[in-house]
Design an enzyme around this catalytic site. Sequence first.
Site, mmCIF file in Angstrom:
data_model
loop_
_atom_site.group_PDB
_atom_site.id
_atom_site.type_symbol
_atom_site.label_atom_id
_atom_site.label_comp_id
_atom_site.label_asym_id
_atom_site.label_seq_id
_atom_site.Cartn_x
_atom_site.Cartn_y
_atom_site.Cartn_z
ATOM 1 N N CYS A 1 34.865 43.785 42.920
ATOM 2 C CA CYS A 1 34.541 42.902 42.178
ATOM 3 C C CYS A 1 35.045 42.227 41.726
ATOM 4 C CB CYS A 1 34.140 43.948 41.271
ATOM 5 S SG CYS A 1 35.485 44.745 40.112
ATOM 6 N N TYR A 2 35.062 41.273 40.711
ATOM 7 C CA TYR A 2 35.863 39.783 40.509
ATOM 8 C C TYR A 2 37.172 40.302 40.232
ATOM 9 C CZ TYR A 2 31.733 37.455 38.569
ATOM 10 O OH TYR A 2 30.369 37.092 38.811
#
Length: 520
Positions: free
Chosen positions: A458-459
């Site tokens: 993800c981020y």
Amino acid sequence: MKEKVMKSASIFSKAIIQPVMFMAVTGIILSVCAILKLDAMPTVGKDIGNFVFGVLSSGMIGQLGVIFCVGIAAALAKPKYKTDAAILGIITYLLFLYANNSWLTLTDRLAVEGEQGLFATGQGIVLGVQVTDMGVFLGIFLGVMVGWLVNKLGNIKLHRYLSPYSGTKSVYIIIVFATILFAIGITYVWPMVNSAVEAVVKTTTTAGSAGFFFYGFLNRMLLPLGLHHFLWMPLFYTPLGGTAEIAGQVYNGAYNIWLAELGNASQITAMHPSIGYLSNFGSISLPIGIAFALWKTSRPENRKKVAAILIPTVTTAFLAGVTEPLEFLFLFLSPVLWLAHSIVYGLSLFLTNLVGINIQFDTGINMIINSFAFPMNLGHQYLIPIMFVVTAVLEYFVFKQLILRLNIPTLGREVMVDSAETDTEVVTSSGNESFDPQVQNIVAGLGGVDNIESMINCYTRLRVDVRDENKVDMELLKDKVKSSGIVDKGKHIQIIIGVGVEEEREKVEAYMEHLKHVQS
């Protein structure tokens, strides 16, 4: 049962974050366009701003449903099915639209447009087709359905004379009829769901600033589990975050409403209350308060080393909105500090909403750019410097007092030794010299290439599913892998890398391919 629930939640969280990651980029571009459209800007600037804003607003923001459908379907599917899942995702979405419209037409339930179009009728226009208005929920539901069916039935084998229709082609046949039934059923079910959603929204909005406190508090409390996406994503992109009609068009979700207001700034007389979810000092002033507290409470002889660690994490939070590298410095060390941080996080949203700041910012860049997009009497941007200081000081005071009173061994409060003097890397088999030791340690710590079932990012996190949790070497991961923390959920491991996580994942995958080639 708990294992299955956590695995399902982890898989869904990984899938849904993929489309959302592109929204942050869209938001920055639209913010710049909004400034170009201001009355004070030259005509050429306005024309460019209007053109780009119109393209992104209609092509990206207006089509989030189909984007989520395809993105989630592909993200959920096993590697060998991803391309087929993406194709089936768009097919399923289109099938739903036409099946839903046909049934509404057949049963004479198509809504008639009024002065405000289809607003408040429960129906809307999607890709030129009038259907039951499910917003982004439609894409989420269909994407999950496609991903699940492809994984479950993608290996169907038929008689050799029918082999062209086996595998995902058989799944397609099932999807056709499942989608038609779903499209018909939703015309009866969704109006009731929509009423329930409206009731929840009404309850939240009438809670005033207190509602924003609970949002901020829960946002941080869910972060260690990686489940905070389940909280903010619906508020940002679905009716749970509010509904507004702007320039004759209906927008659902706080972030979509904000972007629509950006594009029509000259016509806005009051900011929608949902903007309170987006006015967040959590990655701007709070990290500064935390960092100063950690630095101040560290041993004097360690402060230079502590500053060298803290400055990059604060910079990352301010510029990119990524706070995990800083937060994971104390998350696993002290649950008390994490609870306190969650409370302050909620209080910052409460106070910001209470004083009336109504512009979107989750990074310093957003804050600076968006401050010029609206008149001061609407966004109350002049209060941002004051609240910046207030929230930073509040976080600093809380952390400093707790660390000192409870004698919490945060960064720099113990004798620190240079990592260069003590750090040794795991020795791996020959032929791996061209790969970063960090990458080799990640694979080794996860139990080897054969133990890694799936990997995605993800981020900030490398999210890994392993086949056997007993093969995972947590000591190796914690001691030899440079990260901000490791989240151990049995078969679901999260390694918090930071903003360079995507590049790290690609390196790990390349190393895994190398090992598989050597083994074969």
